[in-house]
Design a protein around this motif. Structure first.
Motif, PDB file in Angstrom:
ATOM      1  N   CYS A 145       2.838   3.398  -7.857  1.00  0.00           N
ATOM      2  CA  CYS A 145       2.061   2.164  -8.001  1.00  0.00           C
ATOM      3  C   CYS A 145       2.074   1.664  -9.444  1.00  0.00           C
ATOM      4  N   ASN A 202       3.583  -1.957 -10.313  1.00  0.00           N
ATOM      5  CA  ASN A 202       2.722  -2.956 -10.965  1.00  0.00           C
ATOM      6  C   ASN A 202       3.293  -3.392 -12.306  1.00  0.00           C
ATOM      7  N   TYR A 250       0.867  -1.175   0.000  1.00  0.00           N
ATOM      8  CA  TYR A 250       0.000   0.000   0.000  1.00  0.00           C
ATOM      9  C   TYR A 250       0.902   1.222   0.000  1.00  0.00           C
ATOM     10  N   ARG A 279      -2.632   2.011  -4.485  1.00  0.00           N
ATOM     11  CA  ARG A 279      -2.530   3.436  -4.135  1.00  0.00           C
ATOM     12  C   ARG A 279      -3.464   3.746  -2.974  1.00  0.00           C
ATOM     13  N   ALA A 313       0.869  -3.397  -6.089  1.00  0.00           N
ATOM     14  CA  ALA A 313       0.870  -2.131  -5.356  1.00  0.00           C
ATOM     15  C   ALA A 313      -0.495  -1.479  -5.456  1.00  0.00           C
TER      16      ALA A 313
END
Length: 99
Positions: A74, A78, A61, A86, A84
């Motif tokens: 993120c 990814n 996170y 956001r 990940a």
């Protein structure tokens, strides 16, 4: 499109299970206060350089102060094979204790 949760949803998750939080604020701000147990990866380039320290089988996170960088980080994580999410709302809206 990346997965997104609110800072409030993160707080609820945090209360119920162990989660992996990446804080991308500058080191000095992280040292002033942060979500207990979070990882400090200050700035976008720092996270890119530290990919090898993350595990691809975990969910991360990503939080910043006010939503400036979390989305870009993120997206990059990814694309590199990480999961990940956001955190929308930024750490400024965190309802729990800080360390």
């Amino acid at each position: 499109m990346i997965d997104t949760i609110s800072i409030y949803e993160l707080f609820k998750l945090y209360q119920n299970k162990e989660i992996n939080v990446i804080d991308v604020r500058q080191k000095e701000k992280f040292e002033e206060y942060h979500i207990p147990g979070s990882i400090s990866y200050p700035g976008y380039l720092s996270v890119k350089k530290k990919h090898e320290l993350l595990c691809k089988d975990k969910t991360y996170y990503v939080v910043d102060y006010n939503d400036e960088f979390a989305e870009d980080i993120c997206i990059d994580l990814n694309r590199s094979g990480y999961n990940a999410i956001r955190v929308f709302g930024g750490i400024k809206k965190w309802k729990g204790d800080f360390k």
